[in-house]
Motif scaffolding. Sequence first.
Motif, short mmCIF file in Angstrom:
data_model
loop_
_atom_site.label_atom_id
_atom_site.label_comp_id
_atom_site.label_asym_id
_atom_site.label_seq_id
_atom_site.Cartn_x
_atom_site.Cartn_y
_atom_site.Cartn_z
N UNK A 1 -33.12 3.17 2.77
CA UNK A 1 -34.40 3.18 3.20
C UNK A 1 -34.69 2.70 4.72
N UNK A 2 -33.85 2.03 5.09
CA UNK A 2 -33.90 1.14 6.50
C UNK A 2 -33.42 2.50 7.44
N UNK A 3 -32.37 3.04 7.16
CA UNK A 3 -31.77 4.26 8.06
C UNK A 3 -31.07 3.92 9.10
N UNK A 4 -30.90 2.36 9.64
CA UNK A 4 -30.63 1.77 10.81
C UNK A 4 -29.50 0.78 10.44
N UNK A 5 -28.92 0.84 9.24
CA UNK A 5 -28.17 -0.04 8.68
C UNK A 5 -26.61 0.36 8.39
N UNK A 6 -25.52 -0.12 9.06
CA UNK A 6 -23.94 0.42 8.52
C UNK A 6 -23.67 -0.64 7.40
N UNK A 7 -23.13 -0.20 6.42
CA UNK A 7 -22.39 -0.93 5.46
C UNK A 7 -20.93 -0.57 5.49
N UNK A 8 -20.10 -1.66 5.57
CA UNK A 8 -18.59 -1.41 5.57
C UNK A 8 -18.03 -2.30 4.31
N UNK A 9 -17.32 -1.76 3.62
CA UNK A 9 -16.67 -2.53 2.52
C UNK A 9 -15.20 -2.29 2.85
N UNK A 10 -14.61 -3.46 2.81
CA UNK A 10 -12.97 -3.50 3.01
C UNK A 10 -12.62 -4.79 2.08
N UNK A 11 -11.13 -5.27 2.69
CA UNK A 11 -10.55 -6.20 2.24
C UNK A 11 -9.75 -6.82 3.32
N UNK A 12 -9.36 -8.32 3.18
CA UNK A 12 -8.57 -8.91 4.15
C UNK A 12 -6.94 -8.74 3.92
N UNK A 13 -6.88 -8.44 2.63
CA UNK A 13 -5.49 -7.96 2.10
C UNK A 13 -5.43 -7.52 0.79
N UNK A 14 -4.35 -7.16 0.17
CA UNK A 14 -4.17 -7.27 -1.42
C UNK A 14 -3.48 -8.23 -1.85
N UNK A 15 -3.91 -8.61 -3.32
CA UNK A 15 -3.38 -9.75 -3.93
C UNK A 15 -2.81 -9.22 -5.34
N UNK A 16 -1.69 -9.68 -5.30
CA UNK A 16 -1.02 -9.53 -6.78
C UNK A 16 -0.25 -8.14 -7.09
N UNK A 17 -0.14 -7.36 -6.18
CA UNK A 17 0.81 -6.13 -6.27
C UNK A 17 0.18 -5.45 -7.37
N UNK A 18 -1.04 -5.51 -7.68
CA UNK A 18 -1.62 -4.80 -8.84
C UNK A 18 -1.41 -3.31 -9.01
N UNK A 19 -0.90 -2.84 -10.46
CA UNK A 19 -0.98 -1.30 -10.61
C UNK A 19 -1.90 -1.16 -11.72
N UNK A 20 -2.52 0.05 -11.96
CA UNK A 20 -3.16 0.24 -13.23
C UNK A 20 -2.47 1.47 -14.15
N UNK A 21 -1.69 0.93 -15.27
CA UNK A 21 -0.87 1.52 -15.78
C UNK A 21 -1.54 2.73 -16.91
N UNK A 22 -2.42 2.02 -17.46
CA UNK A 22 -3.32 2.74 -18.65
C UNK A 22 -4.54 2.46 -18.29
N UNK A 23 -5.63 3.54 -18.93
CA UNK A 23 -6.97 3.55 -18.71
C UNK A 23 -7.66 4.22 -19.55
#
Length: 390
Positions: A309-331
């Motif tokens: 709605x605003x059209x003047x707003x930048x959104x960034x989504x990120x992380x500082x690091x990964x934790x756990x060494x996670x993998x997704x093996x089934x789903x």
Amino acid sequence: MKKNSLILALLLITAGISAQEEYKDIKNEKFEYTAEQQHEVVQFDIDDVRFKRKPKNIILFIGDGMGAAQVFAGITANGGELNIQNMPFVGFSKTQSADNYVTDSAAGGTALSSGKKTTNGTIGLDAYGNKATTILEYAERNEKATGLVSTSAITHATPASFIAHQPSRNMYEQIAGDFMNTDIDLFIGGGADFFMKRVDGRDLLQELRDKGYRTAYNMQEIEPVTEGKLAVLTAVGHNAGYRDRGDMLTEATTKAIEVLSNADSKGFFLMVEGSQIDWGGHQNDASYNTGEVLDMDKAVGEAIKFAINDRRTLIIVTADHETGGMSVNEGDMSIGYIKAAYTTGDHTGIMVPVFAIGPGAEEFTGIYENTEIFEKMYKLFKFKEKDKDQ
């Protein structure tokens, strides 16, 4: 008597530090998760949205500990889609700190906030101990409104790295004191004890009130508030996990956007942290991990609605690091089920994703150092290079 008082003070400080870091202990390994509740994703056609060329506002989401596996666990648990997933520009950030292949949140947060690599455990200082001016502080200098929101204590490493300058992330009272040295417009998170029950006897909440802030202890107290300076401390220490804190993060994000966009300013900068994604990784708990990703994604959805709605707003989504060494093996996306595995109870050194939408979002594609996220925000805000601290 003085010696006994000093010993007691040191014991209280040590106990406070231990309590703040106990989430790093692996207590209950849980490798399977089926979504308890799925949320709706914002539906829009990106081709129909005409963003401005440069952002007036930036909202930076940091999913602490959130790697690609955590994001995909969230996608699977939410039936195949997230708000994050619908952000059209995607890149990767390298997270190494100045002294370690595997960063911690203090060094990772400082890199994102200031564009300076630093040593693990350090808040808002470069690797040589010099003050590293943050994007929040530059925003203040340039008459923008500023805010911080976190599901941890607001004095914890990631939010602290945007406003404080201390040699140790464990200096929670000193970090709280650094809030008094800024003109931040709004902050919402836990950590009330570091503002009130202090060894030095200061009542920082009263000092904030004296500076014109409205203070509160929960989101309900500020429902009618639409403008002005706000300090909301939602827990004595950290906030509860996603199952017990309700929609605090979404409500806090929505309120922060409302208040900051109503400020008499030249735009705003807001950092929102989904802190406890990291904690699920430390505990090798797939339900904790994934539930926290879903919780932050709901807040991201509210920000996207505003940005469209605003059209003047930048959104960034990120992380500082990964934790756990996670993998997704089934789903199974049809029922929101995942089965995960972990390689560690600590952080890892892998790249983390960066998602962006809004004016300037195309700048965030590719692979780059975490410090570049600061540099890109500084450039897009059109802050003058001659004003940047060296």
